[in-house]
Design a protein around this motif. Structure first.
Motif, PDB file in Angstrom:
ATOM      1  N   ASN A   1       0.790   8.948   8.645  1.00  0.00           N
ATOM      2  CA  ASN A   1       1.304   9.206   7.319  1.00  0.00           C
ATOM      3  C   ASN A   1       0.764  10.510   6.739  1.00  0.00           C
ATOM      4  OD1 ASN A   1       2.988   6.888   6.630  1.00  0.00           O
ATOM      5  ND2 ASN A   1       1.129   5.681   6.869  1.00  0.00           N
ATOM      6  N   HIS A   2       1.461  11.046   5.773  1.00  0.00           N
ATOM      7  CA  HIS A   2       0.957  12.174   4.992  1.00  0.00           C
ATOM      8  C   HIS A   2       0.327  11.615   3.715  1.00  0.00           C
ATOM      9  CE1 HIS A   2       3.825  15.404   6.870  1.00  0.00           C
ATOM     10  NE2 HIS A   2       3.258  14.643   7.767  1.00  0.00           N
TER      11      HIS A   2
ATOM     12  N   PHE B   1       6.723   7.940  -1.891  1.00  0.00           N
ATOM     13  CA  PHE B   1       8.018   7.451  -1.394  1.00  0.00           C
ATOM     14  C   PHE B   1       8.721   8.630  -0.706  1.00  0.00           C
ATOM     15  CE2 PHE B   1      11.702   4.354  -2.690  1.00  0.00           C
ATOM     16  CZ  PHE B   1      11.745   3.900  -1.391  1.00  0.00           C
ATOM     17  N   PHE B   2       9.972   8.462  -0.374  1.00  0.00           N
ATOM     18  CA  PHE B   2      10.622   9.447   0.493  1.00  0.00           C
ATOM     19  C   PHE B   2      10.722  10.837  -0.120  1.00  0.00           C
ATOM     20  CE2 PHE B   2      13.981   7.289  -1.767  1.00  0.00           C
ATOM     21  CZ  PHE B   2      14.937   8.258  -2.038  1.00  0.00           C
ATOM     22  N   LEU B   3      10.871  10.912  -1.443  1.00  0.00           N
ATOM     23  CA  LEU B   3      10.993  12.243  -2.043  1.00  0.00           C
ATOM     24  C   LEU B   3       9.721  13.058  -1.834  1.00  0.00           C
ATOM     25  CD1 LEU B   3      12.878  11.458  -5.370  1.00  0.00           C
ATOM     26  CD2 LEU B   3      13.802  12.289  -3.207  1.00  0.00           C
ATOM     27  N   GLN B   4       8.563  12.390  -1.892  1.00  0.00           N
ATOM     28  CA  GLN B   4       7.299  13.086  -1.653  1.00  0.00           C
ATOM     29  C   GLN B   4       7.049  13.259  -0.153  1.00  0.00           C
ATOM     30  OE1 GLN B   4       7.500  10.225  -3.541  1.00  0.00           O
ATOM     31  NE2 GLN B   4       7.395  11.120  -5.576  1.00  0.00           N
ATOM     32  N   ARG B   5       7.214  12.162   0.587  1.00  0.00           N
ATOM     33  CA  ARG B   5       6.886  12.204   2.015  1.00  0.00           C
ATOM     34  C   ARG B   5       7.719  13.224   2.766  1.00  0.00           C
ATOM     35  NH1 ARG B   5       6.220  13.071   6.441  1.00  0.00           N
ATOM     36  NH2 ARG B   5       5.655  11.741   8.207  1.00  0.00           N
ATOM     37  N   TYR B   6       8.988  13.313   2.378  1.00  0.00           N
ATOM     38  CA  TYR B   6       9.894  14.172   3.140  1.00  0.00           C
ATOM     39  C   TYR B   6      10.292  15.425   2.371  1.00  0.00           C
ATOM     40  CZ  TYR B   6      10.028  10.358   6.486  1.00  0.00           C
ATOM     41  OH  TYR B   6       9.668   9.429   7.420  1.00  0.00           O
ATOM     42  N   ALA B   7       9.458  15.823   1.408  1.00  0.00           N
ATOM     43  CA  ALA B   7       9.785  17.024   0.623  1.00  0.00           C
ATOM     44  C   ALA B   7       9.986  18.227   1.541  1.00  0.00           C
ATOM     45  CB  ALA B   7       8.674  17.296  -0.398  1.00  0.00           C
ATOM     46  N   ALA B   8       9.083  18.421   2.477  1.00  0.00           N
ATOM     47  CA  ALA B   8       9.228  19.559   3.394  1.00  0.00           C
ATOM     48  C   ALA B   8      10.446  19.374   4.285  1.00  0.00           C
ATOM     49  CB  ALA B   8       7.968  19.719   4.243  1.00  0.00           C
ATOM     50  N   ALA B   9      10.676  18.140   4.720  1.00  0.00           N
ATOM     51  CA  ALA B   9      11.815  17.874   5.602  1.00  0.00           C
ATOM     52  C   ALA B   9      13.138  18.192   4.909  1.00  0.00           C
ATOM     53  CB  ALA B   9      11.790  16.420   6.064  1.00  0.00           C
ATOM     54  N   TYR B  10      13.255  17.811   3.637  1.00  0.00           N
ATOM     55  CA  TYR B  10      14.495  18.102   2.913  1.00  0.00           C
ATOM     56  C   TYR B  10      14.724  19.611   2.823  1.00  0.00           C
ATOM     57  CZ  TYR B  10      15.030  13.206   1.511  1.00  0.00           C
ATOM     58  OH  TYR B  10      15.222  11.852   1.529  1.00  0.00           O
ATOM     59  N   ARG B  11      13.643  20.332   2.566  1.00  0.00           N
ATOM     60  CA  ARG B  11      13.749  21.781   2.475  1.00  0.00           C
ATOM     61  C   ARG B  11      14.156  22.381   3.830  1.00  0.00           C
ATOM     62  NH1 ARG B  11       9.854  24.912   3.338  1.00  0.00           N
ATOM     63  NH2 ARG B  11       8.238  23.348   3.047  1.00  0.00           N
ATOM     64  N   LEU B  12      13.531  21.873   4.871  1.00  0.00           N
ATOM     65  CA  LEU B  12      13.775  22.450   6.197  1.00  0.00           C
ATOM     66  C   LEU B  12      15.152  22.078   6.736  1.00  0.00           C
ATOM     67  CD1 LEU B  12      10.193  21.828   7.570  1.00  0.00           C
ATOM     68  CD2 LEU B  12      11.235  24.072   7.191  1.00  0.00           C
TER      69      LEU B  12
ATOM     70  N   TYR C   1       0.833  -1.220   0.000  1.00  0.00           N
ATOM     71  CA  TYR C   1       0.000   0.000   0.000  1.00  0.00           C
ATOM     72  C   TYR C   1       0.858   1.256   0.000  1.00  0.00           C
ATOM     73  CZ  TYR C   1       1.206  -0.516   4.883  1.00  0.00           C
ATOM     74  OH  TYR C   1       1.897  -0.671   6.060  1.00  0.00           O
ATOM     75  N   GLY C   2       2.163   1.111  -0.098  1.00  0.00           N
ATOM     76  CA  GLY C   2       2.991   2.298  -0.239  1.00  0.00           C
ATOM     77  C   GLY C   2       3.970   2.516   0.894  1.00  0.00           C
TER      78      GLY C   2
ATOM     79  N   VAL D   1     -15.379   3.450   2.657  1.00  0.00           N
ATOM     80  CA  VAL D   1     -14.965   4.856   2.673  1.00  0.00           C
ATOM     81  C   VAL D   1     -13.453   4.876   2.483  1.00  0.00           C
ATOM     82  CG1 VAL D   1     -14.929   6.979   3.985  1.00  0.00           C
ATOM     83  CG2 VAL D   1     -16.839   5.380   4.252  1.00  0.00           C
ATOM     84  N   LYS D   2     -13.023   5.406   1.352  1.00  0.00           N
ATOM     85  CA  LYS D   2     -11.625   5.258   0.953  1.00  0.00           C
ATOM     86  C   LYS D   2     -10.856   6.564   1.084  1.00  0.00           C
ATOM     87  CE  LYS D   2     -10.640   4.909  -3.392  1.00  0.00           C
ATOM     88  NZ  LYS D   2     -10.667   4.431  -4.784  1.00  0.00           N
ATOM     89  N   ALA D   3      -9.772   6.524   1.824  1.00  0.00           N
ATOM     90  CA  ALA D   3      -8.856   7.660   1.923  1.00  0.00           C
ATOM     91  C   ALA D   3      -7.641   7.391   1.044  1.00  0.00           C
ATOM     92  CB  ALA D   3      -8.425   7.848   3.369  1.00  0.00           C
ATOM     93  N   ASP D   4      -6.842   8.410   0.840  1.00  0.00           N
ATOM     94  CA  ASP D   4      -5.633   8.268   0.036  1.00  0.00           C
ATOM     95  C   ASP D   4      -4.635   7.306   0.669  1.00  0.00           C
ATOM     96  OD1 ASP D   4      -6.585  10.190  -1.662  1.00  0.00           O
ATOM     97  OD2 ASP D   4      -4.884  11.545  -1.433  1.00  0.00           O
ATOM     98  N   LYS D   5      -3.861   6.675  -0.168  1.00  0.00           N
ATOM     99  CA  LYS D   5      -2.658   5.987   0.295  1.00  0.00           C
ATOM    100  C   LYS D   5      -1.659   7.035   0.793  1.00  0.00           C
ATOM    101  CE  LYS D   5      -1.579   3.787  -3.491  1.00  0.00           C
ATOM    102  NZ  LYS D   5      -0.812   2.877  -4.365  1.00  0.00           N
ATOM    103  N   PRO D   6      -0.644   6.596   1.542  1.00  0.00           N
ATOM    104  CA  PRO D   6       0.399   7.564   1.943  1.00  0.00           C
ATOM    105  C   PRO D   6       1.121   8.137   0.730  1.00  0.00           C
ATOM    106  CG  PRO D   6       0.611   5.494   3.172  1.00  0.00           C
ATOM    107  CD  PRO D   6      -0.397   5.254   2.098  1.00  0.00           C
ATOM    108  N   GLU D   7       1.825   9.222   0.930  1.00  0.00           N
ATOM    109  CA  GLU D   7       2.685   9.781  -0.117  1.00  0.00           C
ATOM    110  C   GLU D   7       3.576   8.672  -0.680  1.00  0.00           C
ATOM    111  OE1 GLU D   7       2.715  12.641  -1.473  1.00  0.00           O
ATOM    112  OE2 GLU D   7       1.912  14.132  -0.090  1.00  0.00           O
TER     113      GLU D   7
END
Lengths: 331, 331, 331, 331
Positions: free
Chosen positions: B254-255, B276-287, B235-236, B268-274
């Motif tokens: 998860n984000h 992979f790491f480039l998406q999930r931690y995009a803000a973290a890499y910037r910060l 599931y990601g 009732v279906k929600a999104d899968k997590p982001e």
């Protein structure tokens, strides 16, 4: 390379200026503002020059402009920009007067320039994903739309007095969402009933406005939309909608600063929604200005045209009239 | 203005280069990569020049460098950068060998330069908010930590063969999270037990590695940590942890790409997590890169030092040994 | 009509007595308890008679009994009931001693009576639905299980002293869940490592027990299970597990008293989990006793046999030994 | 001991009969139904006798009755029961005609018997908890209410034809919720606007009814309520409301069969809501009948009186009129 000028260096002007300055192939050349210091600050921060409206219109190197100045200046600036052959990104609304907004739309059409109105919600990743799935048929045919649109607190009463009223100032976005979601196949509003109250601050009532409203719209095809709005939600900026279709429901929830849940003796606590529109729609602002320049490049039509601005304005007028008279309006 | 060189123009190098180039007060001057075309592409996109490692070290105008090249090059590049008096941002890990990593840490200390290791999870908005509340005492004293860390799919077996194994390659981040969350007051790991299996792909086992692991750590103060990991979650990318304290629990979820819920006949279906790491931690890499330069400016210590890199590596070694022998390791 | 006697009129005895008395085709005839007033109260409330153990065993009209008396009485009562040809529902555990539990299992088998052990979690609607979907193949082949099992507060130390310790008293349920979920195809535990701490109350340590534990189990097929447990979760009774399969994850969340979300200036607050096991497993207690009588009627095997009780006990023993010695146990 | 007769052995009659038969101090003595077999089945299952309406009214041992027969019989049966001095629990509605409902209310008042109307939603644990917190001041003063009330599928058209229409048949519950939540301090509806469409089945339109409706109510104090309804939600029975107050929001979500989340390649899937009203309001049905007898015992007033039934009916009439004429109704 597109050369661009930004009119207005206030809160929303700074957002758009920073976003467009970061786009490849776009150069922010000029910043204009009635307050020289504001223009100078923004220009310096982004490596642009301070200029004047007249100079910008006269500069043949300028391809496009972003109009972020007060609402009362929009129609004149759009009209002049169109006459000068510049492409236009303009913050909502086109104009508080529907006839003036229509005249603006005609001027834009006559000039053949592009004019995109800043209904940023159409670019929000969550709202956009809902629309994408609707278009993909995942909930069948749309039937009902429920919009919850609540601000964290009312603006100063002085602002409210010249805002055109809550329907033209605040619900204009919701009317655009209604058209975008429920009228995606060319349907339009046929009947509208609105009512309002003053529940959060008597000063709002003294200024001739409402602070809580309830609007219902029925479309030509019989689809139903309800919009509930308040100027003051104690828990923050609440921006949700849900669209019911013949095969399911798409529900757009709020965005939050983090995904932390805190479990303690009081319960399980999640974050409040993002604080206000600058936070909630940060991605949307970035994506809409990217869309503007992408359309200029590709020649594709904008997702939010000046005509969308006129039609949302007409719904705002109808709602204001209905709430005033207590009678529905047939459109 | 800080002048910076980036070593490595691969996936992670491009992320860091773009983020640091967008920071005020920072100029990306050089890009180096063993593959000239990769260096040229990245340099051009960001207005930098292609250079060589030797030239960069010899250039007195360079203040700092971001080391994003393969793991096997880290220790030499850090050591040389320290000798040249340059500040260092280096992707994890310091080195797959603990003694070499310790030697690197000594070289950095001797040179008196700053060296920050890219444990980006400490900069993720959700994880960071959990740590902030923990520090604020909102859950009392920390007692247990449960980390769920699952990749969406295994890397190529050729990568796995030279990765140092799942504990050094993948769990290194989780060991750092363990230290950051459960040892924030100076506590450290005292006992570690790890086990692993090959459940998703026999080729991983043939390469001498595991693809699913379960680690337990007990600290000097008796706190308990459990980490569960797999290379392949259908599931990601699943990145969660929860820390139990004497007065409550903080749970990091998860984000997701959007906040759309789809209700239909299936549920009732929600999104899968982001993804992979480039998406999930995009803000973290910037910060994190912003933090690196902010610390260089202010003189404040980094949140993730070279010593943190050494200590995470020691836990990875212990886990690999425990999983191999079936016996716990006393630290 | 099945005539039934209940042994033990304490907290859990009253639950089972009320549930079985409400079943069609079942008559609660006798209640026995060492405390006469307790027996009398329960008997009166449900229209039954007070009796004695001897009298019950001697009464040929009695078909079955529910053993809800203290753990120390279980093995003797099961053995006598089996000898008397009565069917048996017995609360967990069979016995704190594995050899005694095995002797009991043999006595039951020899007598040919039914004996079901009260592992009520297998009847919880949420847990049961997870197992149902796993059996239906919705997540592919099971690979990992993470169990979070936390009590809202420790029992009195006097209880702890004679409880057999946290692994036999509290985790016995989790060991059964492990076997039920991860060993559904006949797999069994092959390797177990456990550790524990005293973090919530030194008196627990003085009594020779732990109040926080972390267990890892690897099965013969290489599947991994982690169990984290505490006697004191400040936010209530936390009962979750998640099973990862090759095609997805099934995650069982807590149940709550209501589905109210409260949004205010502090955040968005959901209910804490149900208070404790009587509330959380109310439906499970009802469904397990219904299952007991349904199986007696149909001749189908019980979902939780005396053998399940023995095997869970063996895991509890292994965990206690591992936590004591700091060494894993090979099973 | 209260002796009770149940009139009507259909779906809802069986629910109420089983619930009241399980109450201590209550004896279900008689079951009456126009279909003898239905009465006999229910009477046998619960240990009661079949009887006739006349015999029940004539039996001095009968204290109370539960009227679960068709709507068209309610007013006559309540009136006769009142005349006979029996206490009355009656399913909603009192009567499809407001004048007849008012006459019934007068008859009940004149007789001095208790008469409770089965608005079960006031007893639902989630809705009740929201009201409790509202009363406790947790969200300040109530301002707006949004009710989402959607059935999983339309009843047969033959039922619809004699149902009184969607406003009287289905929204009657929502009008009661509106009064219970937004008028808890004595406020009442002052203005109502309703509209409806036929979107799910033309046969509903041919029968002179709507299948989708949108209602707005403004109260004397200016509070606003919006109700959206459909006969056919593809994802099941959707029963939510949210009340906005000056200090926060209380949001009542759906109940679900389990708390399982399934994560797979398609997303993260939660359960659909409980299937329909029998499942969703199972606890509410049990609690309302318990409340009825508790009030008879204590002399406390019912939470849902015959007057509540009359006032909800008036709102239904106003909504039907508004939707027919396209004009709002001033109340």
């Amino acid at each position: 390379m597109k050369n661009v000028a930004v009119f207005g260096a206030g809160r929303i002007g700074r957002i758009h200026a920073a976003n467009l300055a970061a786009l490849p192939g776009v150069q922010l050349k000029y910043v204009c503002d009635a307050v020289p210091a504001a223009a100078a600050d923004l220009a310096q921060a982004l490596g642009a020059e301070v200029s004047t409206i007249d100079a910008v219109f006269a500069d043949p190197s300028i391809d496009a402009m972003a109009i972020c100045s007060p609402t009362s200046t929009h129609s004149e600036l759009i009209t002049r920009a169109a006459a000068a052959g510049k492409h236009i990104f303009c913050e909502k609304p086109v104009d508080l007067s529907v006839p003036r907004a229509e005249a603006v739309a005609q001027a834009v059409a006559a000039a053949g320039v592009g004019c995109m109105i800043g209904f940023q919600r159409r670019f929000d990743p969550t709202f956009n994903e809902a629309r994408r799935r609707m278009d993909a048929g995942e909930i069948g045919k749309p039937e009902m739309l429920v919009i919850t649109s609540r601000d964290p607190g009312a603006p100063p009463v002085d602002y409210i007095k010249q805002s055109g009223g809550i329907f033209r100032d605040m619900l204009i976005h919701d009317f655009d969402v209604f058209r975008w979601i429920l009228c995606a196949d060319g349907d339009e509003a046929a009947w509208l009933s609105a009512t309002g109250s003053v529940l959060t601050d008597p000063a709002v009532g003294a200024a001739g406005d409402f602070d809580c409203t309830a609007v219902t719209i029925r479309t030509t095809k019989g689809r139903l939309c309800q919009i509930n709005t308040t100027r003051r939600a104690a828990y923050g900026y609440d921006q949700r909608f849900e669209v019911l279709g013949s095969a399911g429901l798409l529900q757009c929830g709020n965005h939050t600063p983090s995904e932390v849940l805190q479990w303690d003796a009081n319960g399980v606590k999640a974050d409040k929604p993002e604080a206000f529109f600058l936070q909630r729609y940060a991605a949307a602002y970035r994506l809409e200005i990217e869309h503007f320049f992408a359309c200029l490049q590709s020649g594709q039509p904008f997702k939010t045209t000046v005509q969308d601005g006129v039609l949302a304005q007409k719904l705002a007028d109808a709602a204001a009239q209905s709430a005033q008279t207590g009678q529905p309006v047939v459109l």
